[in-house]
Design an enzyme around this catalytic site. Structure first.
Site, PDB file in Angstrom:
ATOM      1  N   CYS A 178      -0.570   3.987  -6.658  1.00 20.97           N
ATOM      2  CA  CYS A 178      -1.457   3.850  -6.011  1.00 20.97           C
ATOM      3  C   CYS A 178      -1.843   2.200  -6.060  1.00 20.97           C
ATOM      4  O   CYS A 178      -1.880   1.594  -7.176  1.00 20.97           O
ATOM      5  CB  CYS A 178      -2.950   4.115  -5.679  1.00 20.97           C
ATOM      6  SG  CYS A 178      -3.899   3.473  -4.927  1.00 20.97           S
ATOM      7  N   CYS A 222       0.853  -1.154  -0.020  1.00 22.08           N
ATOM      8  CA  CYS A 222       0.091  -0.044   0.170  1.00 22.08           C
ATOM      9  C   CYS A 222       0.683   1.751   0.193  1.00 22.08           C
ATOM     10  O   CYS A 222       1.612   1.573   0.650  1.00 22.08           O
ATOM     11  CB  CYS A 222      -0.590   0.211   0.973  1.00 22.08           C
ATOM     12  SG  CYS A 222      -1.705   1.234   1.664  1.00 22.08           S
TER      13      CYS A 222
HETATM   14  N1  DGL Z   1      -3.976   0.930  -2.263  1.00 20.19           N
HETATM   15  C1  DGL Z   1      -3.127   1.479  -1.431  1.00 20.19           C
HETATM   16  C2  DGL Z   1      -2.304   2.236  -1.769  1.00 20.19           C
HETATM   17  O1  DGL Z   1      -1.231   2.112  -2.606  1.00 20.19           O
HETATM   18  C3  DGL Z   1      -5.227   2.179  -0.525  1.00 20.19           C
HETATM   19  C4  DGL Z   1      -5.252   2.624  -1.314  1.00 20.19           C
HETATM   20  C5  DGL Z   1      -6.912   3.712  -0.353  1.00 20.19           C
HETATM   21  O2  DGL Z   1      -6.965   2.934   0.034  1.00 20.19           O
HETATM   22  O3  DGL Z   1      -6.963   4.666  -0.563  1.00 20.19           O
HETATM   23  O4  DGL Z   1      -2.417   3.770  -1.738  1.00 20.19           O
END
Ligand code: DGL
Length: 273
Positions: free
Chosen positions: A193, A84
């Site tokens: 993301c 993440c």
């Molecule tokens: N997939 C995550 C990232 O790479 C989190 C996205 C989210 O939950 O807003 O930032």
């Protein structure tokens, strides 16, 4: 002869990799890790109950990260992948100490991604959640390799993907996010993301064909292989834990990992204060 081989295999240190994200985004990273390390045991935690992470403050993200790390460690994960970007961007090194982890046992998104661009002379644009952009982590890391980047913060996109909004809604969010960008030949757009590669085809529809779209998952998976090998050798089990049940998550997992056995467990974790 066979027996001594067995003794050798059993005495090899065996580890389980704990991977976590706010929900489905980390599946794009796990997909890449599975390509290079089919035999590592994986425990994946998707915190759907608290998704999206990208609109949360760094204090909230620290609490949620702590909760996820406690859980993964308790379940036996000795190596951690923060799949993440929003978490990676707010990871405090002090957290590792608290959890008896050293920096070789944790892999996050930013280092492997930025390292990939060493020596690249073109323009880099990076789209991510507000939490990631606000943290300045990518901007600072790119500056260390002598590069200024352009960031595009997209507030609703990860949530829209996580909770299965329609393709046309998602397309509109992406279109609006890039409406002021003047693209140049040779530009690279980094999808910072882990949810975004799940809608890569929609990005591809909107971003001009002469722009390269970079998904950091492979760079992260290569780092996982380099850093965690050879201790990854186990049975290749895959166990998903989600903090809230989600048909969307189940469907995605069944599509992406149709060729492996896995289990999905739903478990709301207690809050940490
Ligand atoms: N997939 C995550 C990232 O790479 C989190 C996205 C989210 O939950 O807003 O930032």
């Amino acid at each position: 002869m066979e027996q001594s081989l067995e003794v050798r295999v059993l005495s090899r240190p065996q580890i389980m990799i704990g991977i976590f994200d706010s929900g489905s985004g980390g599946l794009t990273v796990l997909r890449a890790i599975r390509e290079v390390l089919p035999s590592c045991d994986v425990l994946y935690f998707g915190d759907i109950q608290n998704a999206p992470y990208g609109s949360k403050s760094s204090e909230e993200l620290s609490l949620l990260t702590t909760k996820a790390l406690i859980f993964l460690k308790e379940r036996g994960a000795q190596r951690i992948v923060s799949a993440c970007n929003s978490v990676s961007a707010s990871l405090a090194l002090s957290l590792f100490d608290v959890f008896d982890l050293d920096s070789t046992q944790v892999i996050e998104m930013i280092g492997p991604t930025v390292a990939y661009f060493k020596g690249f002379s073109g323009r880099v644009l990076l789209c991510a959640t507000p939490a990631t952009v606000r943290s300045n982590s990518y901007q600072n890391a790119f500056r260390m390799i002598g590069k200024d980047i352009t960031t595009i913060s997209i507030s609703e996109l990860a949530g829209a993907i996580e909770f299965g909004q329609s393709e046309s809604d998602i397309e509109e969010i992406i279109t609006n996010a890039f409406e002021n960008v003047v693209w140049q030949e040779g530009d690279v757009l980094v999808l910072a993301c882990t949810h975004y590669p799940l809608v890569l085809s929609l990005f591809r529809k909107i971003i001009p064909p002469f722009v390269l779209i970079f998904d950091p998952a492979e760079a992260v998976a290569e780092r996982v292989k380099k850093q965690f090998w050879p201790q990854e050798v186990r049975d290749g089990t895959t166990h998903f834990v989600i903090s809230k049940d989600s048909e969307q998550f189940r469907t995605l997992v069944s599509k992406i990992f149709s060729d492996i056995n896995y289990e999905i467990e739903v478990l709301a974790l207690p809050l940490v204060h």
